[in-house]
Design an enzyme around this catalytic site. Sequence first.
Site, PDB file in Angstrom:
ATOM      1  N   GLU A   9     -14.731  -0.364  11.272  1.00 45.68           N
ATOM      2  CA  GLU A   9     -13.680  -1.363  10.979  1.00 45.68           C
ATOM      3  C   GLU A   9     -12.678  -1.484  12.126  1.00 45.68           C
ATOM      4  OE1 GLU A   9     -11.804   0.368   7.571  1.00 45.68           O
ATOM      5  OE2 GLU A   9     -13.469  -0.048   6.235  1.00 45.68           O
TER       6      GLU A   9
ATOM      7  N   GLY B 195     -10.001  -2.950  14.629  1.00 48.32           N
ATOM      8  CA  GLY B 195      -9.075  -4.080  14.682  1.00 48.32           C
ATOM      9  C   GLY B 195      -8.584  -4.222  16.112  1.00 48.32           C
ATOM     10  N   ARG B 196      -7.804  -3.208  16.539  1.00 50.17           N
ATOM     11  CA  ARG B 196      -7.178  -3.247  17.852  1.00 50.17           C
ATOM     12  C   ARG B 196      -8.191  -3.493  18.972  1.00 50.17           C
ATOM     13  NH1 ARG B 196      -2.419  -0.416  18.802  1.00 50.17           N
ATOM     14  NH2 ARG B 196      -2.985   0.914  17.040  1.00 50.17           N
TER      15      ARG B 196
ATOM     16  N   ARG C  94       6.298  -3.168  18.092  1.00 51.29           N
ATOM     17  CA  ARG C  94       5.665  -1.891  18.435  1.00 51.29           C
ATOM     18  C   ARG C  94       6.551  -0.981  19.303  1.00 51.29           C
ATOM     19  NH1 ARG C  94       1.466  -0.985  20.673  1.00 51.29           N
ATOM     20  NH2 ARG C  94       0.599   0.452  19.142  1.00 51.29           N
TER      21      ARG C  94
ATOM     22  N   TYR D 113       7.233   2.401  17.346  1.00 54.46           N
ATOM     23  CA  TYR D 113       6.455   3.575  17.775  1.00 54.46           C
ATOM     24  C   TYR D 113       6.807   4.023  19.193  1.00 54.46           C
ATOM     25  CZ  TYR D 113       3.358   1.096  14.439  1.00 54.46           C
ATOM     26  OH  TYR D 113       2.841   0.407  13.383  1.00 54.46           O
TER      27      TYR D 113
ATOM     28  N   CYS E 191      20.108  -7.826  17.190  1.00 59.14           N
ATOM     29  CA  CYS E 191      21.236  -6.893  17.231  1.00 59.14           C
ATOM     30  C   CYS E 191      20.835  -5.503  16.762  1.00 59.14           C
ATOM     31  CB  CYS E 191      22.372  -7.449  16.381  1.00 59.14           C
ATOM     32  SG  CYS E 191      22.818  -9.069  16.966  1.00 59.14           S
TER      33      CYS E 191
ATOM     34  N   TYR F 233      -1.580  -6.281  16.368  1.00 58.25           N
ATOM     35  CA  TYR F 233      -0.327  -5.786  15.788  1.00 58.25           C
ATOM     36  C   TYR F 233       0.903  -6.343  16.512  1.00 58.25           C
ATOM     37  CZ  TYR F 233      -3.781  -2.657  13.794  1.00 58.25           C
ATOM     38  OH  TYR F 233      -4.898  -2.170  13.153  1.00 58.25           O
TER      39      TYR F 233
HETATM   40  N1  LLP Z   1      -9.448   0.375   8.694  1.00 57.92           N
HETATM   41  C1  LLP Z   1      -8.404   0.858   7.992  1.00 57.92           C
HETATM   42  C2  LLP Z   1      -8.614   1.348   6.628  1.00 57.92           C
HETATM   43  C3  LLP Z   1      -7.122   0.872   8.579  1.00 57.92           C
HETATM   44  O1  LLP Z   1      -6.093   1.342   7.892  1.00 57.92           O
HETATM   45  C4  LLP Z   1      -6.955   0.388   9.912  1.00 57.92           C
HETATM   46  C5  LLP Z   1      -5.638   0.392  10.540  1.00 57.92           C
HETATM   47  C6  LLP Z   1      -8.079  -0.112  10.588  1.00 57.92           C
HETATM   48  C7  LLP Z   1      -9.310  -0.094   9.956  1.00 57.92           C
HETATM   49  C8  LLP Z   1      -7.997  -0.666  11.983  1.00 57.92           C
HETATM   50  O2  LLP Z   1      -7.539   0.254  12.918  1.00 57.92           O
HETATM   51  P1  LLP Z   1      -7.561  -0.112  14.496  1.00 57.92           P
HETATM   52  O3  LLP Z   1      -9.024  -0.239  14.899  1.00 57.92           O
HETATM   53  O4  LLP Z   1      -6.866  -1.395  14.677  1.00 57.92           O
HETATM   54  O5  LLP Z   1      -6.883   1.023  15.162  1.00 57.92           O
HETATM   55  N2  LLP Z   1       0.563  -1.099  13.395  1.00 57.92           N
HETATM   56  C9  LLP Z   1      -0.021  -0.004  14.127  1.00 57.92           C
HETATM   57  C10 LLP Z   1      -1.460   0.242  13.768  1.00 57.92           C
HETATM   58  C11 LLP Z   1      -1.666   0.529  12.292  1.00 57.92           C
HETATM   59  C12 LLP Z   1      -3.095   0.676  11.906  1.00 57.92           C
HETATM   60  C13 LLP Z   1      -3.242   0.776  10.429  1.00 57.92           C
HETATM   61  N3  LLP Z   1      -4.581   0.826   9.962  1.00 57.92           N
HETATM   62  C14 LLP Z   1       0.150  -0.281  15.619  1.00 57.92           C
HETATM   63  O6  LLP Z   1       0.725  -1.290  15.972  1.00 57.92           O
HETATM   64  O7  LLP Z   1      -0.265   0.528  16.437  1.00 57.92           O
END
Ligand code: LLP
Length: 416
Positions: free
Chosen positions: A273, A275-276, A312, A316, A342, A371
């Site tokens: 899965e 995303g990033r 971000r 973080y 602000c 993100y």
């Molecule tokens: N699957 C599940 C169940 C997840 O909770 C997440 C991300 C992903 C897949 C995708 O993860 P990725 O491949 O994108 O790392 N807002 C944060 C990242 C939070 C990720 C939450 N879950 C940031 O900006 O770094």
Amino acid sequence: MGLVTYKGGNAYVESVSLQSLGERFGTPLYVYSRKKIQDSCDSLLKSFSKHPTLVCYALKANSNLSILKLIFDQGLGADVVSHGEMKKAQHVGLPSERIIFSGVGKTREEIIAGLHSNIFSFNVESVEEINLIGELSRQEKSKTRISLRINPNINVRTNPYIATGLYKTKFGFPESQIKSALAVINNFPELHLAGLSCHLGSQIKNTGPYREASKRLVHVADDLRNQGFPIEFLDLGGGFGVSYEGKKTPSLAEYAKAIQEPAKGRPYLLVVEPGRWIVAESGILLSKVLYKKSNPHKNFLITDASMTELIRPALYEAYHPIEACKKRKGPLRTYDVVGPVCETSDFLGLKRKFGPTESGDYLWIGFCGAYGSSMGSHYNVRPRAAEVLVDGNRVTLIRNRESTEDVWKNEILSEY
Ligand code: LLP
């Protein structure tokens, strides 16, 4: 090659100059490359082709409809965590049998919507959730595929806010609770335990944790098959690391090997899965310098982008590269790049070096495709930014800039 290239001192995404985009669409502006997104999807599918694997894009990273369409057209499925994300995936034509519904807090309405759509699976995270999905499946006369999310307690050396595979987090079942979860599942003939899943966290820049998690899921799945639960798939979640500083990270082939090797010769479909990894590098945030300001201790570039477009760094302390769109020759000077909101934490980058820079100049902030926009907010009554997709020399507006009135359109001025 990175997303932004320079010709004659001016920054380009594909064949389009960023300065021209700023002048035409205004700033702050998200700019994405169609080619980069398609190439990422291609590489993923190729790298994971050695063992049957379903690649489900995690919509939370970026769910702009045009970007989703691009990704699903390449043959990916979807990992969603809300009714909204599920609807968006379906809206752009993704067949529901390629949708996985994750998340610790699915509502009754969200579960019913998933049941009606006959999605691939619900990744379940608690006994109460199993009971609710079971009862609703009975009520809706639906046979429902679920997968148990296992919390493997694997430490992944990432920012603690984005590490999810540890017992101290709210996610999944520790292995010691699998037995009691199975007993609950057995109360519902409507539920088919089709898979096991886990998600270790985000920005995992080594492959060891994936190998370890895959081994554990295979072990548990083998055990369950022996007990008469015909497990079909193992979902290793997302989290593949992307270095925003240009450091080396494992290749996709290395992630694939770590995940697939423990499942070699087994009958399990694998699911990932990411995303990033798919979208982070494909997008930049374009911004204009509103003011330059110095005090005896510091120099600031105050930009029209802020934590409402890119939270971000504030959330973080994440690093994103920032560069001027027009590079001028001259001595470098160190600035904090900050937004108009602000809050002291409203910075995009600290202690960054720039050549001669004036107010009115455009800056681009890199690795904003994931993100970035999806975590945008209206804080300080700031309208959400516009977004464009670049394809060669063609530019398509894929999100209108909001008007100020859009921001409060759902508020009601009470006449008490
Ligand atoms: N699957 C599940 C169940 C997840 O909770 C997440 C991300 C992903 C897949 C995708 O993860 P990725 O491949 O994108 O790392 N807002 C944060 C990242 C939070 C990720 C939450 N879950 C940031 O900006 O770094």
